[in-house]
Design a protein around this motif. Sequence first.
Motif, PDB file in Angstrom:
ATOM      1  N   GLN A 104       1.291  -0.967   0.201  1.00  0.00           N
ATOM      2  CA  GLN A 104       0.356  -0.223   0.140  1.00  0.00           C
ATOM      3  C   GLN A 104       0.804   0.995   0.351  1.00  0.00           C
ATOM      4  OE1 GLN A 104      -2.477  -0.366   3.490  1.00  0.00           O
ATOM      5  NE2 GLN A 104      -3.612  -2.033   2.756  1.00  0.00           N
ATOM      6  N   VAL A 105       1.800   1.075   0.119  1.00  0.00           N
ATOM      7  CA  VAL A 105       3.039   2.372  -0.037  1.00  0.00           C
ATOM      8  C   VAL A 105       3.394   3.064  -1.668  1.00  0.00           C
ATOM      9  CG1 VAL A 105       5.350   2.889   1.094  1.00  0.00           C
ATOM     10  CG2 VAL A 105       4.262   1.070   1.767  1.00  0.00           C
ATOM     11  N   ASN A 106       2.880   3.650  -1.992  1.00  0.00           N
ATOM     12  CA  ASN A 106       2.909   4.515  -3.406  1.00  0.00           C
ATOM     13  C   ASN A 106       4.648   4.542  -3.575  1.00  0.00           C
ATOM     14  OD1 ASN A 106       3.238   5.827  -5.721  1.00  0.00           O
ATOM     15  ND2 ASN A 106       1.834   7.445  -5.198  1.00  0.00           N
ATOM     16  N   ALA A 107       5.272   3.872  -4.089  1.00  0.00           N
ATOM     17  CA  ALA A 107       6.626   3.500  -4.402  1.00  0.00           C
ATOM     18  C   ALA A 107       7.140   4.466  -5.795  1.00  0.00           C
ATOM     19  CB  ALA A 107       7.078   2.114  -4.742  1.00  0.00           C
ATOM     20  N   ASP A 108       6.284   4.503  -6.775  1.00  0.00           N
ATOM     21  CA  ASP A 108       6.836   5.424  -7.817  1.00  0.00           C
ATOM     22  C   ASP A 108       5.638   5.723  -8.990  1.00  0.00           C
ATOM     23  OD1 ASP A 108       9.999   5.684  -9.863  1.00  0.00           O
ATOM     24  OD2 ASP A 108       8.538   6.498  -9.401  1.00  0.00           O
ATOM     25  N   SER A 109       6.273   6.010 -10.124  1.00  0.00           N
ATOM     26  CA  SER A 109       4.693   5.553 -11.167  1.00  0.00           C
ATOM     27  C   SER A 109       6.045   5.610 -12.291  1.00  0.00           C
ATOM     28  CB  SER A 109       4.226   7.019 -11.399  1.00  0.00           C
ATOM     29  OG  SER A 109       5.121   7.680 -11.401  1.00  0.00           O
ATOM     30  N   ARG A 110       4.902   4.655 -13.470  1.00  0.00           N
ATOM     31  CA  ARG A 110       5.593   4.353 -14.292  1.00  0.00           C
ATOM     32  C   ARG A 110       4.643   4.427 -15.880  1.00  0.00           C
ATOM     33  NH1 ARG A 110       3.018  -0.165 -15.875  1.00  0.00           N
ATOM     34  NH2 ARG A 110       2.753  -1.498 -13.987  1.00  0.00           N
ATOM     35  N   LEU A 111       4.949   4.418 -17.309  1.00  0.00           N
ATOM     36  CA  LEU A 111       3.768   4.273 -18.267  1.00  0.00           C
ATOM     37  C   LEU A 111       3.326   3.182 -18.258  1.00  0.00           C
ATOM     38  CD1 LEU A 111       6.481   5.034 -21.014  1.00  0.00           C
ATOM     39  CD2 LEU A 111       4.703   6.534 -20.356  1.00  0.00           C
ATOM     40  N   ARG A 122      -7.663   1.975 -12.227  1.00  0.00           N
ATOM     41  CA  ARG A 122      -7.806   2.645 -10.051  1.00  0.00           C
ATOM     42  C   ARG A 122      -6.307   3.529 -10.035  1.00  0.00           C
ATOM     43  NH1 ARG A 122      -8.902  -1.525  -6.037  1.00  0.00           N
ATOM     44  NH2 ARG A 122      -7.523  -3.039  -7.149  1.00  0.00           N
ATOM     45  N   TYR A 123      -5.773   3.039 -10.772  1.00  0.00           N
ATOM     46  CA  TYR A 123      -3.910   2.840 -10.222  1.00  0.00           C
ATOM     47  C   TYR A 123      -3.533   4.157 -10.839  1.00  0.00           C
ATOM     48  CZ  TYR A 123      -4.087  -0.956  -6.928  1.00  0.00           C
ATOM     49  OH  TYR A 123      -4.487  -1.789  -5.929  1.00  0.00           O
ATOM     50  N   ILE A 124      -4.870   4.520 -12.499  1.00  0.00           N
ATOM     51  CA  ILE A 124      -3.938   5.884 -12.600  1.00  0.00           C
ATOM     52  C   ILE A 124      -3.328   7.047 -12.087  1.00  0.00           C
ATOM     53  CG2 ILE A 124      -4.181   7.830 -14.549  1.00  0.00           C
ATOM     54  CD1 ILE A 124      -4.772   5.047 -15.729  1.00  0.00           C
ATOM     55  N   ASP A 125      -1.784   7.719 -12.722  1.00  0.00           N
ATOM     56  CA  ASP A 125      -1.698   8.702 -11.805  1.00  0.00           C
ATOM     57  C   ASP A 125      -2.033  10.021 -12.410  1.00  0.00           C
ATOM     58  OD1 ASP A 125       2.270   9.383 -10.730  1.00  0.00           O
ATOM     59  OD2 ASP A 125       0.336  10.857 -10.357  1.00  0.00           O
ATOM     60  N   LYS A 126      -2.412  10.489 -11.688  1.00  0.00           N
ATOM     61  CA  LYS A 126      -3.192  11.667 -12.693  1.00  0.00           C
ATOM     62  C   LYS A 126      -2.281  12.755 -13.217  1.00  0.00           C
ATOM     63  CE  LYS A 126      -7.789  10.909 -11.195  1.00  0.00           C
ATOM     64  NZ  LYS A 126      -9.244  11.283 -11.002  1.00  0.00           N
ATOM     65  N   GLY A 127      -1.098  12.946 -11.449  1.00  0.00           N
ATOM     66  CA  GLY A 127       0.210  14.083 -12.269  1.00  0.00           C
ATOM     67  C   GLY A 127       0.974  14.066 -12.708  1.00  0.00           C
ATOM     68  N   ALA A 128       1.641  12.559 -12.871  1.00  0.00           N
ATOM     69  CA  ALA A 128       2.505  12.763 -13.483  1.00  0.00           C
ATOM     70  C   ALA A 128       1.550  12.604 -15.346  1.00  0.00           C
ATOM     71  CB  ALA A 128       2.767  10.790 -13.205  1.00  0.00           C
ATOM     72  N   THR A 129       0.374  11.491 -14.871  1.00  0.00           N
ATOM     73  CA  THR A 129      -0.391  11.917 -16.251  1.00  0.00           C
ATOM     74  C   THR A 129      -0.550  12.949 -17.070  1.00  0.00           C
ATOM     75  OG1 THR A 129      -0.770   9.937 -16.503  1.00  0.00           O
ATOM     76  CG2 THR A 129      -2.017  11.216 -17.829  1.00  0.00           C
ATOM     77  N   ALA A 130      -0.737  14.153 -16.486  1.00  0.00           N
ATOM     78  CA  ALA A 130      -0.692  15.679 -16.421  1.00  0.00           C
ATOM     79  C   ALA A 130       0.127  16.165 -16.603  1.00  0.00           C
ATOM     80  CB  ALA A 130      -1.612  16.453 -16.002  1.00  0.00           C
ATOM     81  N   THR A 179       3.516  14.881 -17.932  1.00  0.00           N
ATOM     82  CA  THR A 179       4.577  14.040 -19.411  1.00  0.00           C
ATOM     83  C   THR A 179       3.598  13.803 -20.048  1.00  0.00           C
ATOM     84  OG1 THR A 179       3.651  11.761 -18.519  1.00  0.00           O
ATOM     85  CG2 THR A 179       5.672  13.212 -17.823  1.00  0.00           C
ATOM     86  N   GLY A 180       2.290  14.549 -20.442  1.00  0.00           N
ATOM     87  CA  GLY A 180       1.417  14.151 -21.846  1.00  0.00           C
ATOM     88  C   GLY A 180       1.032  12.163 -21.915  1.00  0.00           C
ATOM     89  N   ASP A 181       1.842  11.626 -21.388  1.00  0.00           N
ATOM     90  CA  ASP A 181       1.660  10.286 -21.235  1.00  0.00           C
ATOM     91  C   ASP A 181       0.572   9.269 -20.669  1.00  0.00           C
ATOM     92  OD1 ASP A 181       4.451  10.606 -22.687  1.00  0.00           O
ATOM     93  OD2 ASP A 181       3.233  10.465 -23.955  1.00  0.00           O
ATOM     94  N   LEU A 182       0.500   7.976 -20.540  1.00  0.00           N
ATOM     95  CA  LEU A 182      -0.414   7.631 -18.949  1.00  0.00           C
ATOM     96  C   LEU A 182       0.230   6.730 -18.002  1.00  0.00           C
ATOM     97  CD1 LEU A 182      -3.909   7.820 -18.442  1.00  0.00           C
ATOM     98  CD2 LEU A 182      -3.726   5.165 -19.548  1.00  0.00           C
TER      99      LEU A 182
END
Length: 270
Positions: free
Chosen positions: A26-33, A41-49, A51-54
Amino acid sequence: MENARREAPTSGLPGGFPIKKRGQGQVNADSRLYIHGDELRYIDKGATARTGDLHVRTFHEERDRVTFLVADFRPSMLWGMRRAFRSVAAAEALAWIGWQAVAAGGRVGLLAITTGEPIIVRTRSGTRGMLSVIGGLVRAHEFATSVVGPDQFTDPPLDMAVEGLHRIVPKGASIIIASAFDQRGDNFDGTMKRLAQHRAPSFVMVEDSGLQSLPPGHYPIRSPDGYRRSIKLRQTPPRDHALPEIPGCAVMHLDTSLPTRQAMTQAGVS
């Protein structure tokens, strides 16, 4: 739920080995493509916004955190121009980092390097763990400053002193080495890179800004045996202290002339 609560403390048991757990955690480690099949449900809205990539968030199980401190008390560390010896500034920085680690619920351990046998303090949690580390620092420094002999001013290679860290530091642990990194030895870079495969080393580069401001000339010094000597200081280009380039490895520059709090803030440790 009741079983989960009973099993939670397992990672805090003594022994020094982080325990792999089942599940994503349950600990957020990172985000990836985003990869086809990932849960939306695990979409990272901040990173998506940004970079422009999901992107999707990745998680890990929270586990026992170990911070292993390495203090260099070899002869080259036992002097200082202003405020404190380099060895003392290194000990202050490691104590600062260690207290932060135990306050966050982790465990701390110590390797103190001298010209003799190293002092090792096993990893423990809480105030008792940090008091054991501080006791180890004090004992090692007292020994280092009391030794007088032909080898008093000779540094054993640093690579030989740290090559056994993989045997005493658990995988997944953070390793903080505080040193001026004199006489590193030919195998230091390779040793650190191998260590970084399963652990996270970082460096506290201990520097004395007072030395750089001295004009060339002869200066009197008092050696540990009580005798006065004279050294000649020349203006020479600074030695190459480039440390091995390890992905994710932080290098903090610590000025011994500054008070501890100011020095640690300047080094990037709040």
